[in-house]
Scaffold this motif. Structure first.
Motif, PDB file in Angstrom:
ATOM      1  N   PRO A 163       0.823  -1.222   0.000  1.00  0.00           N
ATOM      2  CA  PRO A 163       0.000   0.000   0.000  1.00  0.00           C
ATOM      3  C   PRO A 163       0.851   1.263   0.000  1.00  0.00           C
ATOM      4  O   PRO A 163       1.954   1.284   0.544  1.00  0.00           O
ATOM      5  CB  PRO A 163      -0.806  -0.126   1.299  1.00  0.00           C
ATOM      6  N   GLN A 192       2.710   9.435  -0.250  1.00  0.00           N
ATOM      7  CA  GLN A 192       2.634   8.913  -1.621  1.00  0.00           C
ATOM      8  C   GLN A 192       1.201   9.010  -2.153  1.00  0.00           C
ATOM      9  O   GLN A 192       0.976   9.340  -3.317  1.00  0.00           O
ATOM     10  CB  GLN A 192       3.122   7.462  -1.663  1.00  0.00           C
ATOM     11  N   GLY A 232      14.762   7.896  -2.762  1.00  0.00           N
ATOM     12  CA  GLY A 232      14.204   7.000  -1.756  1.00  0.00           C
ATOM     13  C   GLY A 232      12.773   7.350  -1.350  1.00  0.00           C
ATOM     14  O   GLY A 232      12.237   6.797  -0.405  1.00  0.00           O
ATOM     15  N   LYS A 245       9.415   6.861  -5.876  1.00  0.00           N
ATOM     16  CA  LYS A 245       8.908   7.207  -7.209  1.00  0.00           C
ATOM     17  C   LYS A 245       8.531   5.937  -7.969  1.00  0.00           C
ATOM     18  O   LYS A 245       7.502   5.874  -8.630  1.00  0.00           O
ATOM     19  CB  LYS A 245       9.962   8.007  -7.992  1.00  0.00           C
ATOM     20  N   ARG A 290      14.881  -5.070 -10.669  1.00  0.00           N
ATOM     21  CA  ARG A 290      13.852  -4.714  -9.701  1.00  0.00           C
ATOM     22  C   ARG A 290      12.474  -4.822 -10.328  1.00  0.00           C
ATOM     23  O   ARG A 290      11.548  -5.340  -9.729  1.00  0.00           O
ATOM     24  CB  ARG A 290      14.068  -3.281  -9.212  1.00  0.00           C
ATOM     25  N   ASP A 343      19.571   0.757  -5.206  1.00  0.00           N
ATOM     26  CA  ASP A 343      18.763   0.750  -3.986  1.00  0.00           C
ATOM     27  C   ASP A 343      19.292  -0.344  -3.057  1.00  0.00           C
ATOM     28  O   ASP A 343      18.815  -1.460  -3.063  1.00  0.00           O
ATOM     29  CB  ASP A 343      17.293   0.494  -4.363  1.00  0.00           C
ATOM     30  N   ARG A 362      19.288   4.512   2.931  1.00  0.00           N
ATOM     31  CA  ARG A 362      17.947   4.394   2.330  1.00  0.00           C
ATOM     32  C   ARG A 362      16.990   3.585   3.199  1.00  0.00           C
ATOM     33  O   ARG A 362      15.790   3.758   3.111  1.00  0.00           O
ATOM     34  CB  ARG A 362      18.053   3.773   0.942  1.00  0.00           C
ATOM     35  N   LYS A 363      17.549   2.660   3.976  1.00  0.00           N
ATOM     36  CA  LYS A 363      16.707   1.884   4.892  1.00  0.00           C
ATOM     37  C   LYS A 363      17.466   1.850   6.218  1.00  0.00           C
ATOM     38  O   LYS A 363      18.584   2.334   6.320  1.00  0.00           O
ATOM     39  CB  LYS A 363      16.521   0.457   4.358  1.00  0.00           C
TER      40      LYS A 363
HETATM   41  N1  LIG Z   1       4.608   2.164  -0.263  1.00  0.00           N
HETATM   42  C1  LIG Z   1       5.716   1.442  -0.063  1.00  0.00           C
HETATM   43  N2  LIG Z   1       5.662   0.265   0.595  1.00  0.00           N
HETATM   44  C2  LIG Z   1       6.773  -0.480   0.795  1.00  0.00           C
HETATM   45  N3  LIG Z   1       8.006  -0.135   0.365  1.00  0.00           N
HETATM   46  C3  LIG Z   1       8.141   1.020  -0.318  1.00  0.00           C
HETATM   47  C4  LIG Z   1       6.998   1.866  -0.573  1.00  0.00           C
HETATM   48  N4  LIG Z   1       7.448   2.942  -1.243  1.00  0.00           N
HETATM   49  C5  LIG Z   1       8.778   2.773  -1.400  1.00  0.00           C
HETATM   50  N5  LIG Z   1       9.208   1.627  -0.841  1.00  0.00           N
HETATM   51  C6  LIG Z   1      10.598   1.140  -0.809  1.00  0.00           C
HETATM   52  O1  LIG Z   1      11.456   2.228  -0.509  1.00  0.00           O
HETATM   53  C7  LIG Z   1      12.663   2.159  -1.262  1.00  0.00           C
HETATM   54  C8  LIG Z   1      12.861   3.447  -2.063  1.00  0.00           C
HETATM   55  O2  LIG Z   1      11.865   3.542  -3.048  1.00  0.00           O
HETATM   56  P1  LIG Z   1      12.219   3.831  -4.578  1.00  0.00           P
HETATM   57  O3  LIG Z   1      13.436   3.086  -4.958  1.00  0.00           O
HETATM   58  O4  LIG Z   1      10.972   3.700  -5.325  1.00  0.00           O
HETATM   59  O5  LIG Z   1      12.606   5.347  -4.462  1.00  0.00           O
HETATM   60  P2  LIG Z   1      12.971   6.325  -5.638  1.00  0.00           P
HETATM   61  O6  LIG Z   1      12.226   7.576  -5.352  1.00  0.00           O
HETATM   62  O7  LIG Z   1      12.770   5.683  -6.949  1.00  0.00           O
HETATM   63  O8  LIG Z   1      14.516   6.553  -5.340  1.00  0.00           O
HETATM   64  P3  LIG Z   1      15.748   6.986  -6.329  1.00  0.00           P
HETATM   65  O9  LIG Z   1      15.423   8.326  -6.885  1.00  0.00           O
HETATM   66  O10 LIG Z   1      16.888   7.023  -5.376  1.00  0.00           O
HETATM   67  O11 LIG Z   1      15.865   5.897  -7.350  1.00  0.00           O
HETATM   68  C9  LIG Z   1      12.547   0.941  -2.139  1.00  0.00           C
HETATM   69  O12 LIG Z   1      13.272  -0.112  -1.556  1.00  0.00           O
HETATM   70  C10 LIG Z   1      11.069   0.644  -2.157  1.00  0.00           C
HETATM   71  O13 LIG Z   1      10.812  -0.710  -2.323  1.00  0.00           O
END
Ligand SMILES: Nc1ncnc2c1ncn2[C@@H]1O[C@H](COP(=O)(O)OP(=O)(O)OP(=O)(O)O)[C@@H](O)[C@H]1O
Ligand SMILES: [Zn+2]
Length: 810
Positions: free
Chosen positions: A273, A278, A302, A305, A339, A627, A667-668
């Motif tokens: 979700p 978001q 992070g 997106k 991914r 990531d 990032r985590k």
């Molecule tokens: N709603 C959500 N539920 C669970 N996990 C999430 C959710 N949104 C993001 N994540 C997790 O958070 C992490 C960062 O998200 P994501 O990689 O989409 O960010 P991003 O904005 O694309 O970052 P970047 O610009 O650095 O590539 C990922 O590991 C993703 O799986």
């Protein structure tokens, strides 16, 4: 009737051919045809127009190659726009769009003349080699012969064989297997269980009997479908035989699609979700799409997106439309593809310049039949989408979206916007560090804009610290690698805490410069005016422009002292020095040298993601989209390198690069750290990075761009002159300058040398033109430029003169 035919060649315009009367019905827009062009050559052309009338002088279309058109008018409109906007030929676009198997062309082929007797003893050595090879292979292409004789000019030898009547030259069309559908056969109902009736029907024809028996055997041996082709080969018969059997009502024919990738199923649990911020962004996007088809999604690294993209993918797929997910560059984005592939249960179409021809064909036809999702680089824009609903341009600021060579030199992001406009589709431009181009479009109200300022999981943005190198005392060992004590300490702490570190160094190789300590001589590439880089692993010097290599000189080539030393720092040397400073750490390196192949790249990424590697040293390859959850520290030992390029985009790019690479940290799990070493802590890029808000910086940049008439306010065109003759090159470049000055005044630059102005024995000169951003001026400019190019090429000795036009250069 006549047809307008587009050929995959860099020539202006299209050509008119006659349609043979028996093909008139079949000849429709978008089908491929075989035509003769020039004296002997055969090409695959594309029907892009049909008109009535005849013409005595016109050649006939030789054959129509498709049952169904391979493109529709909308695709052709896109091609035309691309050719026009980027000042290239339509044929270049066609070439880029169609997978190779859809473009037969002719090759000169030599065949042995079987009716001719000759005495081998009479032949010259080379001719003998050719005849020998021919007796084994039956046919040789021009290229084969060049290989056999180990030389380029083979005319003389070939002519000798022709004159002797020993060989025939044949111009042969290579019709590759392009059929997207397979023709399959089955028994007609009344004959299905009645072998006897079948045999009675065919008893008068040997061939038909053979075909029927072969079909019966095949039915027993394997499961359907049984293709027409299989039956023909097994029974040694031909199309006519099978046609007769169909006509008699014994066999039925159907077509099935080959390898159609038409499904899109999300794996369970892969769409967790959305969290509150978001959801809010999603709602804002919905609203923005009400008034504009293009939305810029600016979300910090992070923020998730990718999660939002997936939400839109799901929706558009449910609406039965197609989606194109664009990524900037294949080598750097294997990680993203992995991914995404993990998210879908079904096969996903991946399309870029390095997939096999077979996969390209498969992708081409699947998209044509409506496959829902394609992940690809810019070339995927040229796939024949039927019902495009959404294009996602991930990392929209990335420079790799621009095609450099060959023509058409298009920008993937900008072309995506145009394609979406034509197709009535939407576009999401996503980035943590948007391009100034997109920001200006937002400011002018052309694009919508949605921001996400938080990271997923309440992760804080990493803490960025600057090390002012002017103040730092370093030991000799530290100075050699350029790591301050503070930086080393931070690395130690992070490793002790069990977390990983990334080191960003934007230069590969071991040492950039190899110079003589005694006389100062620098080892240069013989073909380019750049110094060569020492690569320790291969123990060679390599030119990063033409890739030529040289052995390492023991003595100075100039003063002959044994005094050659290495200066500067590349990734390879950095890795080695770091290892000696941190003997217990496991260090890996990711750059063009170590991660050239997909396998090697994957190995590096897997090791790092499994925590087998503690420190990853890398070039910009590590800055994009990775990531990894356990990275606690990102260090940039030499930030100044990034903004010291003499390029008006260098500050923008430096900030984007530093933000992206910083974004890999924390990032985590826990908050991350970033350490940046610089001699210019007051530089606007560093200041903006520290403040965490780039608005001020962007605004300042934009003001300057406006004043100095740069992109995005002006549309820039670069014309590059490339020639081995320096004088000729300079002369024509100045002619263009004067010629354009009459119309565009001081918006034309005098010819300037690029940063490296001599590459691979060619001299380079650039002329820049800044155009107002409107269609009228674009058209006017193109007319002038084409006029000039035509005039130059018509001069004796200038037909091959190279002028490379690059619109919106990066
Ligand atoms: N709603 C959500 N539920 C669970 N996990 C999430 C959710 N949104 C993001 N994540 C997790 O958070 C992490 C960062 O998200 P994501 O990689 O989409 O960010 P991003 O904005 O694309 O970052 P970047 O610009 O650095 O590539 C990922 O590991 C993703 O799986
Ligand atoms: Zn070189």
């Amino acid at each position: 009737m006549k047809a307008e035919i587009l050929l995959p060649l860099p020539v202006p315009g299209t050509y008119t051919y006659l349609i043979p009367p028996d093909m008139e019905e079949e000849a429709v827009f978008g089908k491929r045809v075989e035509v003769q062009f020039g004296r002997k050559k055969l090409y695959t052309g594309l029907i892009v127009g049909i008109e009535s009338g005849t013409g005595d002088q016109l050649k006939m279309i030789r054959d129509i190659l498709d049952d169904e058109p391979v493109i529709r008018e909308i695709h052709y409109r896109f091609w035309k726009w691309m050719a026009e906007y980027y000042c290239s030929f339509l044929g270049d676009v066609m070439n880029a769009a169609l997978p190779a198997p859809l473009k037969i062309d002719s090759e000169t082929v030599l065949q042995l003349n079987v009716d001719h007797d000759y005495d081998e003893m009479d032949l010259e050595d080379d001719a003998f080699l050719i005849s020998d090879a021919l007796s084994i292979q039956n046919e040789l292409t021009w290229g084969d012969i060049q290989e056999i004789l180990q030389k380029k000019s083979i005319n003389k030898n070939v002519n000798e064989l022709i004159d002797a009547g020993m060989v025939d030259v044949k111009e042969k069309a290579l019709r590759k297997n392009t059929h997207e559908t397979v023709k399959t056969l089955m028994w007609a109902a009344e004959y299905r269980d009645n072998q006897k009736a079948v045999m009675e029907q065919v008893s008068r024809s040997k061939k038909q009997t053979r075909a029927v028996l072969a079909f019966t055997t095949l039915r027993r041996e394997k499961k359907p479908p049984i293709s027409r082709y299989e039956v023909m080969t097994k029974s040694d018969t031909d199309h006519a035989t099978i046609r007769a059997l169909i006509k008699k009502g014994i066999l039925l024919e159907t077509k099935i699609k080959k390898n159609f990738l038409g499904e899109l199923i999300f794996r369970k649990g892969m769409l967790p979700p959305l969290v509150d911020f978001q959801k809010k962004a999603l709602a804002e996007m919905e609203q923005a799409f009400e008034s504009t088809p293009v939305v810029l999604l600016e979300g910090v690294t992070g923020s998730g997106k990718t999660r939002l993209y997936l939400e839109w993918i799901r929706r558009v797929k449910e609406a039965g439309q197609q989606i194109l997910f664009m990524i900037p560059e294949i080598a750097l984005t294997t990680h993203i593809i992995h991914r995404l592939e993990a998210i879908f249960e079904s096969d996903v179409i991946v399309y870029h310049s390095r997939v096999s021809e077979k996969s390209r064909m498969e992708a081409y036809h699947s998209v044509r039949f409506g496959a829902p999702l394609v992940i690809g680089t810019r070339s995927a824009l040229l796939l024949p989408f039927q019902n495009l609903g959404l294009i996602i341009v991930d990392e929209e600021h990335d420079r790799s979206y621009k095609q450099l060579n060959p023509a058409p030199r298009y920008h993937g992001r900008d072309s995506a916007v145009y394609l979406a406009l034509l197709s009535d589709a939407r576009v999401i431009l996503g980035s943590a560090t948007p391009s100034l181009e997109s920001l200006v479009n937002v400011q002018e109200g052309k694009y919508g804009h949605v921001m996400m300022k938080e990271r997923f999981g309440l992760m804080e943005m990493p803490e960025i610290q600057i090390v002012d190198m002017r103040q730092v005392q370093m030991s000799e060992e530290q100075a050699e690698i350029g790591f301050s004590p503070q930086l080393l300490q931070a690395i130690h702490q992070m490793l002790d805490a069990g977390r990983q570190v990334m080191v960003f160094q934007n230069r590969r190789g071991f040492a950039p410069v190899f110079l003589c300590d005694h006389c100062g001589h620098v080892v240069q590439c013989d073909s380019c005016d750049v110094s060569m880089t020492y690569h320790k692993f291969s123990e060679k010097l390599q030119c990063h422009y033409c890739r030529k290599e040289k052995p390492v000189p023991k003595e100075c080539p100039s003063c002959h002292f044994w005094s050659m030393k290495m200066y500067g720092m590349g990734t390879e040397k950095l890795e080695e020095h770091l290892q000696s400073l941190l003997p217990d750490a496991t260090i890996d390196r990711m750059d063009y040298d170590t991660a050239s192949g997909r396998k090697r790249l994957e190995r590096i990424l897997t090791r790092f993601s499994n925590n087998e590697t503690q420190i990853l040293v890398g070039t910009q390859m590590i800055a994009k989209g990775l990531d990894f959850e356990n990275v606690g520290l990102v260090v940039v030992p030499r930030a100044d390198q990034l903004f010291s390029f003499p390029d008006f985009r260098s500050a923008e790019n430096a900030l984007q690069m530093l933000r992206q690479v910083s974004g890999r940290s924390g990032r985590k799990k826990e908050k991350g750290q970033v350490l940046i070493q610089t001699y210019n802590p007051d530089h606007p890029v560093i200041q903006s990075l520290m403040s965490g808000d780039d608005r001020g910086f962007y605004q300042q940049e934009l003001e300057e761009r406006k004043v100095f008439r740069f992109a995005p306010y002006y549309r820039m065109v670069k014309v590059t002159f490339r020639n081995k003759n320096r004088k000729k090159n300079t002369q024509v470049a100045y002619e263009l300058y004067h010629y354009l000055q009459a119309s565009f005044g001081d918006r034309v630059s005098v010819p300037v040398e690029p940063l490296v102005s001599y590459i691979n024995h060619y001299y380079l000169l650039d002329v820049f033109v800044k155009l107002h951003r409107n269609r009228k001026e674009g058209t006017f400019f193109r007319k002038r430029l084409n006029h000039f190019i035509r005039e130059v090429k018509s001069r004796p000795g200038f037909s091959n003169f190279r002028m490379i036009v690059n619109v919106d250069p990066i």
